[in-house]
Each structure stands twice: as structure tokens, then as C-alpha cells.
Design a protein around this motif. Structure first.
Motif: not given
Ligand code: F6P
Length: 320
Positions: A155, A159, A162, A188, A209-210, A212, A214-217
Motif C-alpha cells: 500500500r 500510494a 498512484d 478496494e 475512485r481515480i 475522485r 483516490r489514486t492508489s488501489n
């Protein structure tokens, strides 16, 4: 009953040593002598036994792996192999056998009982947690925590860059490890064999998500998921959405390491209980723990029933 034997069989799991220790010490405490069979059923067939004293199991409760070694034994799947195993057990005056392993090992133990009347007790030990009749199997808690620690680390890099990561965990055809690791790491999405996998929906979720910011998944994939292995899923996701990803397969790292407190305590309880079950003439059975209570089930129930995932965990995984 004067002498028992103990073996570990199938894939190793953290806590098997703690279970050997408890079995040996409880048996000695009940006035029995104990033989350890090497490499699971292979040792029974090849007559590879070692006498176990209390000091032989000193200083092993914290060790991963199994001091008796383990194996998957194709020869024991044959009637001839089982006949040789039974003969060796008889020649060594073994009155009962404790089998520490998973459902394949229990089927073998059941055949040994049905064909040769060898008293057998199974102790559920597998990282997969896929054995009915015990809330948890020995090794599962350690494996989940090992995987969780690894995913937390991934993670960080996800993060930083991204990125989307697809992480495959073990579990054979069950999703217990994936589900708990997914909840515990805030993944996710979690893809497991017990539920239908809709990769288009997964792509839509990640793209949303991206958008919005939230670039790490992180996607957790159970190795038995019907959509394929982590590399195949990465390719399918790319084809569906153009999303690029990195893949990590955690693999056998999940099988090693020092057992958690929970696994050491469970292994100690069940090793003890296995000897009690043999002494009580309760064979062929499996010992397990349900709602914090040690229980016995007919051995075959452990594989004729399928252990269900906790529906609350599925809800948490989908909605948090
Ligand atoms: O049953 C334990 C397990 O680790 C599964 O999760 C996995 O599918 C399998 O064993 C791997 O087996 P092996 O170590 O023989 O490749």
C-alpha cells in the motif's frame, strides 16, 4: 492404549510444531509412549519413525514448519500404500494415530481406519481455514497476519506511485485468507471463489475512485478465483478498461514464520484434545474449536460439509 503415533501431513502451517508438542506432552502425561512419523504418510509407508520424549519437543512452540517434516503422499492414495502403513503401525505396536493436517490428510486417515481399523484422530491444520467443524484451523491466523503485513507495505508503494496493485493470496479453493486480508488492509476489492467475480464492475469502481482523486488501489485475489490468477486478471482489467497494474503473488511466504499467540494456543488445545479423544475411544474423529469450546466431530463430516464464509465479512468487504 499404550503407544500412539503422530504425524504432520499436506501443506505445512504455522503452529504444527506447537500441536506436536501438545500431543506428545499430553500423551506422555497419560502414560503413553509416542512415536513421530517422518514426512506424513510417507513415513508410515517407509517405516520411518522416531521416539518422542518431552525434551524432543522443547523449544519448538515458536517455530514455523514442522519438525516431523510433511509431504503430500501419492503412495498413500493407493490401497497398497495404506496396507504397508497399517502393517508398520501394527509391527510397532501403535494403538492410535494423530494426524495433523488438512482435509486430504483426513481422507487418508479415514481410509486407514475403514480398511485396517487403525484408530485415528484428525487435528485441522492448514493456512486455508477450509475445514468444516472448527472455527479456525491451525496456521490460518498467522498466515492472514503475514499477508496483511505484506499488503500494508505494498500500500505504501502503491500510494507513492498512484498505482493499482493486484495481490494474490493463497487459500486453494477458499477465500478465507483473501476476505480477512482485504478487510484488514482496506482493499478496494476482494475477489474470491465463493462469490461471482464481475471484472467490469471492479474496473468501474476503480475508475470512479481515480476520478475522485483516490489514486492508489489494491485488489486482493484468492488463488482459486474463477476469473483466473492475478496475472490473468491484470490482463483482463487492462483489456476492459486500459488500467495498468502491478502484480504481486505472496505465495509460500504465507506458510512460514513464527505462529501467532492465537495459533500457538489453538494448537496446544487441539493437540491435547486429540490425545483425549484417542483415550476415550472416540475415533475416527476430528477435534476442533467452535465458539471457544473444543469439540469432536465424525472425521468424514470435516470434508462432506463445506465451511461457509461469514456473511458479515462479505458485507464489510463490499461496503467499507
Ligand atoms: O493448502 C495450503 C496451500 O498453501 C494452499 O493455499 C495452496 O494452494 C497449496 O497449499 C500449495 O501447495 P504446495 O506447497 O504443494 O504447492
Amino acid at each position: 492404549m499404550e503407544r500412539i503415533a503422530v504425524l504432520t501431513s499436506g501443506g505445512d502451517s504455522p503452529g504444527m510444531n506447537a500441536c506436536i508438542r501438545a500431543t506428545v506432552r499430553r500423551a506422555l502425561g497419560r502414560g503413553l509412549s509416542v512415536l513421530g512419523a517422518k514426512k506424513g504418510y510417507e513415513g508410515l509407508i517407509d517405516d520411518e519413525f522416531t521416539a518422542m520424549s518431552s525434551s524432543d519437543v522443547s523449544n519448538i512452540i515458536q517455530r514455523g514448519g514442522t519438525i516431523l517434516h510433511t509431504a503430500r503422499s501419492p503412495r498413500f492414495l493407493e490401497a497398497e500404500g495404506r496396507a504397508r502403513a497399517a502393517e508398520n503401525l501394527r509391527n510397532r505396536s501403535v494403538d492410535g494415530l494423530v494426524v495433523i493436517g488438512g482435509d486430504g490428510s483426513f481422507r487418508g486417515a479415514s481410509d486407514l481406519f475403514n480398511e485396517h481399523s487403525i484408530p485415528v484422530v484428525g487435528v485441522p491444520a492448514t493456512i486455508d481455514n477450509d475445514i468444516w467443524g472448527s472455527d479456525l484451523t491451525i496456521g490460518y491466523d498467522t498466515a492472514v497476519n503475514t499477508a496483511l503485513e505484506a499488503v500494508d507495505k505494498i500500500r505504501d508503494t502503491a500510494a507513492a506511485h498512484d498505482r493499482l496493485f493486484i495481490i494474490e493470496v493463497m487459500g486453494r479453493s477458499a477465500g478465507f485468507i483473501a476476505l480477512e486480508v482485504g478487510i484488514g488492509t482496506g482493499a478496494e476489492a476482494v475477489l474470491i471463489p465463493e462469490t461471482r467475480t464481475d471484472l467490469q464492475a471492479v474496473c468501474d469502481k476503480i475508475q470512479g475512485r481515480i476520478r475522485r482523486g483516490r489514486t492508489s488501489n489494491i485488489l486482493i485475489v484468492a488463488e482459486g478465483d474463477e476469473a483466473g490468477n492475478a496475472f490473468e486478471i491484470a490482463a483482463k482489467i487492462f483489456d476492459l478498461s486500459g488500467l495498468k497494474s502491478r502484480v504481486t503473488v505472496l505465495g509460500h511466504v504465507q506458510r512460514g514464520g513464527s505462529p501467532t499467540t492465537a495459533d500457538r494456543v489453538l494448537a496446544s488445545k487441539l493437540g491435547w484434545a486429540a490425545v483425549e479423544a484417542l483415550m476415550d475411544g472416540a475415533w475416527p474423529c476430528m477435534v476442533g474449536e467452535v465458539d471457544n469450546t473444543v469439540v469432536r466431530h465424525p472425521l468424514a463430516d470435516s470434508w462432506t460439509n463445506r465451511k461457509a464464509l461469514d456473511p458479515l465479512l462479505l458485507t464489510l468487504s463490499d461496503n467499507l
